[in-house]
Design an enzyme around this catalytic site. Sequence first.
Site: not given
Length: 283
Positions: A10, A12, A36-37, A102-103, A127, A131, A152
Site C-alpha cells: 500500500g 503507506l 492473511d491478517i 482515519t478522520d 469504512y 475503522k 486525505w
Amino acid sequence: MKILITGSHGQLGQELQHLLKKRHIDFLATGSQELDITNEAAVEQYFAHNQPEVVYHCAAYTAVDQAEGDGKETNWKVNATGTAIIAKACAKYAATLVYISTDYVFDGTRVTGEYLPDDAKGPRNEYGRAKLAGEEAVQKYCTKYYLVRTAWVYGQWGHNFVYTMLKLAQTHDKLTVVADQVGRPTWTRTLAEFITYLVERQEPYGIYQCSNSGQCSWYEFAQEILRDKEVTVTPVSSDQYPTAAFRPHYSVMQLSKETGFEFPKWQDALRQFMHQIEGEQLR
C-alpha cells in the site's frame, strides 16, 4: 528491535519501507499474499515464528465507496476483524502496535474548530464504522499501542487524488472540483516519519492525529496541484458529485503537536512531493 510492516504494497507501507531502508533499519514486510491478517491461525503462526517487537499495521481496505456495496464484507473483514486479530497477537507477544485510522471515525458535521482525539465518534459511512471498530479492538486488547488517525493521504506509491488530478490535466483544460469539503492533506512521508518518531522516541502510548498543517478544500488542493499546468479549475458543491459513501464536509483534526514533531505545511509537503515525482520521471 524487530519490526513488522503489514500492508507492504500500500501507499503507506511502501513509504515506510523506503524510509526504514534509508535509515538502514531492518524490518519484515508482508502483503496479503505473505500474511492473511484475517486468518487468526496464520497470524498466530507468523508471530510465534518471527516474534515482532513493533508492528506498523498499515494493511487496510480503503475503497470507501465500494465499502457501501459489494466491498462491505471485505471492508469489515480487513479493517475490523483483521485489526482485532493483529491486536490480539501483539498483546500476546508483547509487541507495540501502531494502528493507522482515519478522520472518518468522526461525523464530519462541524463547521469550525478541530476534532480532538477524544471527541465523540459518529462515523457516517461503512469504512469509518469498520475503522472505528478497529480502533476499539486495539484499545480492548492492547496496552502498548499508538493509534494514529490521518486523512486525505497521498504518496508516490498507489492511487490518490494528486495522481488523479495530474492525469486528468493531461487530457482536460477545464476541471471541476468540490469546494465544500474541508480537511487536511497528508503526504505519506510525513505520516511515515511521524509514526516512526513516536516509536523511536518512546512517546506515551495512546491516540494521535497526523496530517500536514493548515487546511483546504479539495478545490484548493487541486488548484495547488495544478498551479503550473494549463488547466482551469472551477469550484462546485458536493451535490454535483454524489458518491456512494458519505464524505464529511469538515474533518480538520487537531494535530498531535505535544510530541515536538514538526508537521510541514500541506503546501510545502505537496511541493516536495511534486518535485520528487518529477525527478523520478526524469530518470
